[in-house]
Design a protein around this motif. Structure first.
Motif, mmCIF file in Angstrom:
data_model
loop_
_atom_site.group_PDB
_atom_site.id
_atom_site.type_symbol
_atom_site.label_atom_id
_atom_site.label_comp_id
_atom_site.label_asym_id
_atom_site.label_seq_id
_atom_site.Cartn_x
_atom_site.Cartn_y
_atom_site.Cartn_z
ATOM 1 N N GLU A 237 8.403 -1.416 5.028
ATOM 2 C CA GLU A 237 7.413 -2.460 5.263
ATOM 3 C C GLU A 237 6.706 -2.158 6.572
ATOM 4 O O GLU A 237 7.354 -1.895 7.589
ATOM 5 N N ALA B 25 2.505 -5.690 10.743
ATOM 6 C CA ALA B 25 1.126 -6.199 10.773
ATOM 7 C C ALA B 25 0.544 -6.180 12.184
ATOM 8 O O ALA B 25 -0.683 -6.264 12.352
ATOM 9 N N SER C 67 -0.214 0.297 -2.958
ATOM 10 C CA SER C 67 0.716 -0.812 -3.178
ATOM 11 C C SER C 67 1.329 -1.342 -1.885
ATOM 12 O O SER C 67 2.057 -2.328 -1.906
ATOM 13 N N TYR C 68 1.031 -0.706 -0.753
ATOM 14 C CA TYR C 68 1.625 -1.125 0.524
ATOM 15 C C TYR C 68 0.653 -2.015 1.299
ATOM 16 O O TYR C 68 -0.567 -1.797 1.282
ATOM 17 N N LYS C 69 1.206 -2.994 1.998
ATOM 18 C CA LYS C 69 0.410 -3.940 2.777
ATOM 19 C C LYS C 69 0.289 -3.476 4.227
ATOM 20 O O LYS C 69 1.108 -2.707 4.714
ATOM 21 N N HIS C 70 -0.745 -4.008 4.905
ATOM 22 C CA HIS C 70 -0.970 -3.786 6.338
ATOM 23 C C HIS C 70 -1.208 -2.307 6.655
ATOM 24 O O HIS C 70 -0.752 -1.805 7.686
#
Length: 641
Positions: A196, A199, A592-595
């Motif tokens: 993960e 942010a 598909s990955y955030k930030h």
């Protein structure tokens, strides 16, 4: 508008000097006497008025010119974007794992990435660089150019999550800085598990992709069959995709070609082939295949040698024919003796000592066994149906073992197998739950706890490991148990003996912490060395009476065949290979990955960086205006009457 050198503006106070000079003119008009006074007065008034206007205009042009020069030195500017005003920290991760050997449009991915960094990085751009081996903090392209060009492929390919945590620690703790993390890699899917992104960081991933997603790998080799004359080894290979193309697998003894074979992957992505080698021959084996993609997995090194036999001594008051069947002469030196005929001198040379159903432990044996364990040996104790508890307790006290307690006469089945214990590790293809369980008619109670290898159906231990002691709780003669007739008897005693002296494997994996036992006697001042054709190193080692334990922590760095040197002689051969996990070419879908932000090339990323950090400077305009006002001043002085 912002100023790069705002302190220069203090020079504007100097503009008061021309004003003071103008106000306190030291020059006076000289009067001349003329006859026509009326006419002369008119000329004098007109001259003074025009002179006053001329001087004010000249002063204004001069002040504006000097002010423009001062502002030019202060270097006024406007930022291109709001990001340009923030203090920035950049950490760049450059993946130099073996998968970066794949070829893109401009050659190997790693080499192309290094060249792109050397070309695209601005000269004054400060950053920190991480690779799989090194960390370079707060540096510039000029300072790091030599190190960048020398970056090579690394067998150390940690999980990307670990790398990301390491990168975050490089950033300072200042909250007002813009922190940028830039990762340059092919991003294999297996390395991005459970990841993960933070942010609070500006994460940019630059995914380098090869032109062809194809690779052939030599995965493993093992001994398939062995007899007096020949040893058959099986080689396992894999392909990223099925193909009907034939690939040649070559077997070398060091540099000498021994045999060749061919494989194809037309049905699936797995294949294997076999080679037959004379059993009496020691070889520094090298398996090789021709493949133009990844290079590191095109070779696999292994060693075949005449291993030392394991010394086993059985002290028995019961029948021990089953031990003679298990410990064959090809692998073991077995000596058997009765408890009243022990040769204590021979016990000091044994790797494993078995006390087989002794009714009483001889008084002098406890000290011998205690010293035997201190020297790295192993001990297996099988009690008799009826024992002299005092003699057993004396032995257990000397060895710091739990005592046998009250004898139990109930019938129990041996139903539980600890498959993770070294005795049964890799023995069964799958965990066996239903088979003809062996049983005992009587046993001694022993405290339960960790390292139970075999247990009864009531949870109490039948065989328990306490360090290097393997403790049975029941006699295994045919009157008390049918354990000798069960399929467990052979792997149990065979593997207990095998672990008493860990003979060298066919090969080891480089980055693992490998423990290797070498059967050798060394003087106190002598050490074991490991060497290949180009380098020698001394591993961590622990000396015992008849062997030396070697601990190799991340050594050696390179795959290859090595020799173990003791007393200036080669006593063993060792082989090391790189882990094959980089051979699986499954690339992650970064969408598909955030930030995160993604870029398709290093050059595009740094071009964007330069644009985002661009400043619009206006000092040239102020220089132009300064020159313009100086020209105007000259024109006033020259032509204004």
């Amino acid at each position: 508008m912002l100023l790069k050198n705002p302190q220069i503006l203090y020079a504007l106070f100097l503009l008061i000097i021309p004003v003071i000079v103008h106000l306190f003119q030291l020059r006076k008009f000289k009067k001349e006497q003329f006859t026509n006074v009326k006419f002369l007065k008119k000329v004098q008034l007109q001259t003074r008025k025009s002179s006053k206007i001329k001087k004010w205009l000249t002063l204004l042009a001069r002040l504006l010119g000097l002010a423009c020069i001062i502002f030019a030195f202060a270097q006024p500017y406007l930022p291109e974007t709001s990001q340009s005003l923030k203090k920035k920290e950049t950490v760049i991760y450059l993946d130099n794992s073996f998968s970066m050997q794949q070829k893109g449009k401009n050659g190997e991915l790693l080499k192309n990435a290094i060249q792109s960094l050397l070309t695209a990085l601005p000269e004054d751009y400060h950053f920190s660089l991480l690779t799989n081996d090194e960390i370079y903090k707060n540096t510039t392209k000029q300072e790091l150019a030599k190190e960048l060009q020398q970056i090579n492929y690394s067998s150390n390919s940690p999980n990307f999550k670990t790398t990301y945590i390491k990168a975050k620690k490089v950033f300072s703790k200042h909250k007002n800085t813009l922190k940028k993390f830039v990762a340059i890699s092919d991003f294999q899917e297996q390395n991005l598990k459970d990841l993960e992104f933070d942010a609070q960081l500006e994460n940019t991933l630059i995914q380098l992709q090869p032109e062809k997603n194809f690779n052939i790998s030599i995965d493993s080799v093992f001994v398939k069959d062995k007899n007096i004359e020949n040893t058959t080894v099986q080689v396992n290979l894999s392909s990223s995709t099925a193909t009907d193309q034939l690939f040649t697998v070559s077997l070398f003894d060091h540099h000498k070609l021994l045999a060749k074979s061919s494989v194809n992957f037309d049905d699936n992505t797995k294949a294997n082939t076999t080679f037959s080698i004379p059993t009496s021959q020691d070889i520094k084996g090298v398996l090789a295949i021709n493949d133009n993609s990844l290079q590191y997995d095109n070779s696999l090194y292994f060693s075949l040698q005449q291993n030392e036999k394991i010394n086993v001594a059985s002290i028995s008051d019961a029948k021990d024919n089953f031990l003679k069947k298990i410990f064959n002469q090809d692998e073991f030196n077995l000596i058997t003796t009765q408890s009243n005929q022990i040769n204590y001198n021979k016990l000091s040379h044994q790797n494993l000592i078995i006390l087989n159903e002794l009714k009483s432990i001889p008084q002098g044996l406890a000290n011998i066994l205690s010293k035997h364990l201190e020297n790295g040996g192993s001990l297996s104790i099988i009690p008799a149906e009826t024992i002299n508890e005092a003699s057993y307790n004396r032995l257990f006290n000397a060895l710091n073992l739990s005592r046998y307690q009250k004898k139990q006469t109930e019938e129990l089945k041996i139903t539980n197998i600890n498959f993770s214990n070294i005795v049964f590790e890799n023995v069964f293809n799958k965990k066996v739950r239903n088979f003809d369980y062996p049983k005992v008619n009587s046993h001694y109670y022993l405290n339960t706890g960790a390292n139970q290898i075999l247990s009864y159906n009531n949870g109490q231990p039948f065989l328990k490991q306490i360090k290097q002691v393997f403790l049975f709780t029941a006699a295994i003669n045919k009157e008390n148990s049918n354990f000798k007739q069960s399929p467990l008897i052979v792997p149990t005693f065979y593997n207990i003996a095998k672990q008493s002296l860990q003979l060298p494997q066919l090969y080891y994996v480089n980055e693992n912490n490998n423990t290797i036992e070498v059967k050798v006697k060394l003087d106190k001042d002598n050490v074991i060395k490991i060497k290949d054709s180009s380098k020698t190193f001394i591993p961590l080692q622990q000396h015992f009476a008849n062997k030396v334990n070697l601990t190799l922590q991340n050594e050696p760095k390179s795959a290859g065949n090595y020799s173990v040197i003791a007393n200036d002689k080669t006593i063993n051969l060792l082989s090391f290979n790189y882990n094959r996990r980089e051979s699986k070419l499954n690339y992650a879908n970064l969408s598909s990955y955030k930030h995160i932000k993604t870029q398709d090339s290093i050059t595009n990323f740094f071009s964007q960086e330069i644009n985002d950090n661009q400043m619009n400077f206006f000092w040239k305009w102020f220089v132009i205006f300064a020159l313009l006002f100086l020209v105007i001043e000259f024109l006033f002085l020259k032509f204004l009457k």
